[in-house]
Design a protein around this motif. Sequence first.
Motif, short mmCIF file in Angstrom:
data_model
loop_
_atom_site.label_atom_id
_atom_site.label_comp_id
_atom_site.label_asym_id
_atom_site.label_seq_id
_atom_site.Cartn_x
_atom_site.Cartn_y
_atom_site.Cartn_z
N ALA A 131 0.84 -1.20 0.00
CA ALA A 131 0.00 0.00 0.00
C ALA A 131 0.87 1.25 0.00
O ALA A 131 0.56 2.23 -0.70
N LEU A 132 1.95 1.24 0.76
CA LEU A 132 2.87 2.37 0.78
C LEU A 132 3.53 2.56 -0.58
O LEU A 132 3.63 3.69 -1.07
N LEU A 134 2.32 1.63 -3.49
CA LEU A 134 1.29 2.12 -4.41
C LEU A 134 1.04 3.61 -4.21
O LEU A 134 0.89 4.36 -5.19
N ALA A 135 1.02 4.07 -2.99
CA ALA A 135 0.83 5.50 -2.71
C ALA A 135 1.99 6.31 -3.27
O ALA A 135 1.80 7.39 -3.85
N ILE A 136 3.21 5.82 -3.15
CA ILE A 136 4.38 6.51 -3.69
C ILE A 136 4.29 6.58 -5.21
O ILE A 136 4.57 7.61 -5.82
N VAL A 138 1.54 6.54 -7.09
CA VAL A 138 0.47 7.46 -7.47
C VAL A 138 0.93 8.90 -7.32
O VAL A 138 0.72 9.73 -8.22
N PHE A 139 1.55 9.23 -6.20
CA PHE A 139 1.99 10.61 -5.99
C PHE A 139 3.14 10.99 -6.94
O PHE A 139 3.20 12.12 -7.41
N SER A 140 4.04 10.07 -7.23
CA SER A 140 5.12 10.40 -8.15
C SER A 140 4.60 10.53 -9.57
O SER A 140 5.12 11.34 -10.35
N SER A 142 1.70 11.77 -10.39
CA SER A 142 1.05 13.08 -10.47
C SER A 142 2.09 14.21 -10.50
O SER A 142 1.81 15.28 -11.01
#
Length: 156
Positions: A131-132, A134-136, A138-140, A142
């Motif tokens: 999950a961490l 995947l969050a990285i 998604v933010f990278s 964007s």
Amino acid sequence: INLECDEALLTGESLAVAKTPAMAFDDPAIPLGDRTNMCYSSSTVTKGRGTGIVVGTGMRTEVGKIADMLNSKQGSDMVALTDDSSSTSSTRHYRRHWNKFKYTLKNSLGLIGTPLQVKLSKFAILLFVLALLLAIIVFSASRVSPGAVLSVPISS
């Protein structure tokens, strides 16, 4: 006569086991599920009635043996924290604190316990890391193209 016991807590069997008091076994190493002439402290009578002789109490029962194995496993983890007799005093001091830190970290992550608890804890840690990650991602993504991800045409 006609006695059946549910031994699911001890053997994992889903069905009740028919007990046969006339059976006699010579081999003391026979598996628990095959001992049809014994009833255990954690089993529940589901059918019939019977009379028995107590052959063990407390830690001398099969459930007590399992509890003893669990306690000795946890005890062996704690022995590793204090067994540093071959080094100097300052090295022993740091090593003892390092071992205590490692034990506390493993305990807080759930990596000390029964094999099932350890396996579930490792799975939970894996899910958290994924999950961490995947969050990285998604933010990278964007950050690479700032307007592409969030630009939605508004029709009026």
